[in-house]
Write a protein that holds these residues in place. Structure first.
Motif, PDB file in Angstrom:
ATOM      1  N   SER A 112      -6.821   5.948   2.581  1.00  0.00           N
ATOM      2  CA  SER A 112      -7.072   5.540   1.197  1.00  0.00           C
ATOM      3  C   SER A 112      -8.508   5.820   0.794  1.00  0.00           C
ATOM      4  N   LEU A 166       6.610   2.534  -4.720  1.00  0.00           N
ATOM      5  CA  LEU A 166       5.384   2.211  -5.444  1.00  0.00           C
ATOM      6  C   LEU A 166       4.438   3.398  -5.556  1.00  0.00           C
ATOM      7  N   ARG A 167       4.694   4.446  -4.776  1.00  0.00           N
ATOM      8  CA  ARG A 167       3.810   5.619  -4.751  1.00  0.00           C
ATOM      9  C   ARG A 167       4.586   6.833  -5.239  1.00  0.00           C
ATOM     10  N   ARG A 175       0.796  -1.231   0.000  1.00  0.00           N
ATOM     11  CA  ARG A 175       0.000   0.000   0.000  1.00  0.00           C
ATOM     12  C   ARG A 175       0.828   1.281   0.000  1.00  0.00           C
ATOM     13  N   LEU A 176       1.914   1.286   0.781  1.00  0.00           N
ATOM     14  CA  LEU A 176       2.552   2.552   1.122  1.00  0.00           C
ATOM     15  C   LEU A 176       3.999   2.722   0.688  1.00  0.00           C
ATOM     16  N   PRO A 211       7.318   3.802  -0.621  1.00  0.00           N
ATOM     17  CA  PRO A 211       7.622   4.983  -1.447  1.00  0.00           C
ATOM     18  C   PRO A 211       7.991   4.661  -2.893  1.00  0.00           C
ATOM     19  N   TRP A 239       4.010   5.705   6.567  1.00  0.00           N
ATOM     20  CA  TRP A 239       5.038   4.721   6.227  1.00  0.00           C
ATOM     21  C   TRP A 239       6.137   4.697   7.291  1.00  0.00           C
ATOM     22  N   SER A 267      -4.602   3.700   7.664  1.00  0.00           N
ATOM     23  CA  SER A 267      -4.304   3.563   6.240  1.00  0.00           C
ATOM     24  C   SER A 267      -5.584   3.381   5.431  1.00  0.00           C
ATOM     25  N   VAL A 309       0.862   9.957   3.709  1.00  0.00           N
ATOM     26  CA  VAL A 309       1.251   8.576   3.406  1.00  0.00           C
ATOM     27  C   VAL A 309       2.701   8.346   3.828  1.00  0.00           C
ATOM     28  N   SER A 310       3.545   9.320   3.567  1.00  0.00           N
ATOM     29  CA  SER A 310       4.952   9.212   3.954  1.00  0.00           C
ATOM     30  C   SER A 310       5.095   9.109   5.472  1.00  0.00           C
ATOM     31  N   ASP A 347       3.114   9.801  -5.764  1.00  0.00           N
ATOM     32  CA  ASP A 347       2.357  11.019  -5.494  1.00  0.00           C
ATOM     33  C   ASP A 347       2.997  11.926  -4.440  1.00  0.00           C
ATOM     34  N   ASN A 405       2.633  12.102  -1.257  1.00  0.00           N
ATOM     35  CA  ASN A 405       1.694  12.520  -0.233  1.00  0.00           C
ATOM     36  C   ASN A 405       2.378  12.482   1.133  1.00  0.00           C
TER      37      ASN A 405
END
Length: 80
Positions: free
Chosen positions: A74, A36-37, A31-32, A34, A48, A70, A44-45, A39, A41
């Motif tokens: 989301s 893979l993401r 999900r989180l 870095p 993580w 989380s 989210v960071s 954006d 955000n």
């Protein structure tokens, strides 16, 4: 052949908790993580980094709480 000693309740509980920590961590990575993401955000960071701390401490309760956060994050991002 030697028989392995039987695990007591505490040891069994510890191994179940360890397995749950690993299961939760793998979910968070999907999900989180870095990588893979893209954006960037900040929420989210931050989440993580909290997951990393909880995983390092083996804190199942905190990881369960972070999973709920989380899910909320989301859902909130999905609505926008």
């Amino acid at each position: 052949m030697e028989e392995e000693p039987e695990m007591d309740e505490t040891e069994r509980g510890d191994s179940e908790a360890d397995a749950r920590v690993i299961e939760l961590y793998r979910s968070f990575v999907r999900r989180l993580h870095p990588d893979l993401r893209a954006d960037g955000n900040a929420a989210v960071s931050g989440l993580w980094h909290e997951v990393q701390e909880a995983y390092g401490a083996g804190d199942v309760a905190r990881m369960e709480l972070l999973l709920a956060l989380s899910d909320l994050e989301s859902s909130r991002l999905g609505e926008q």
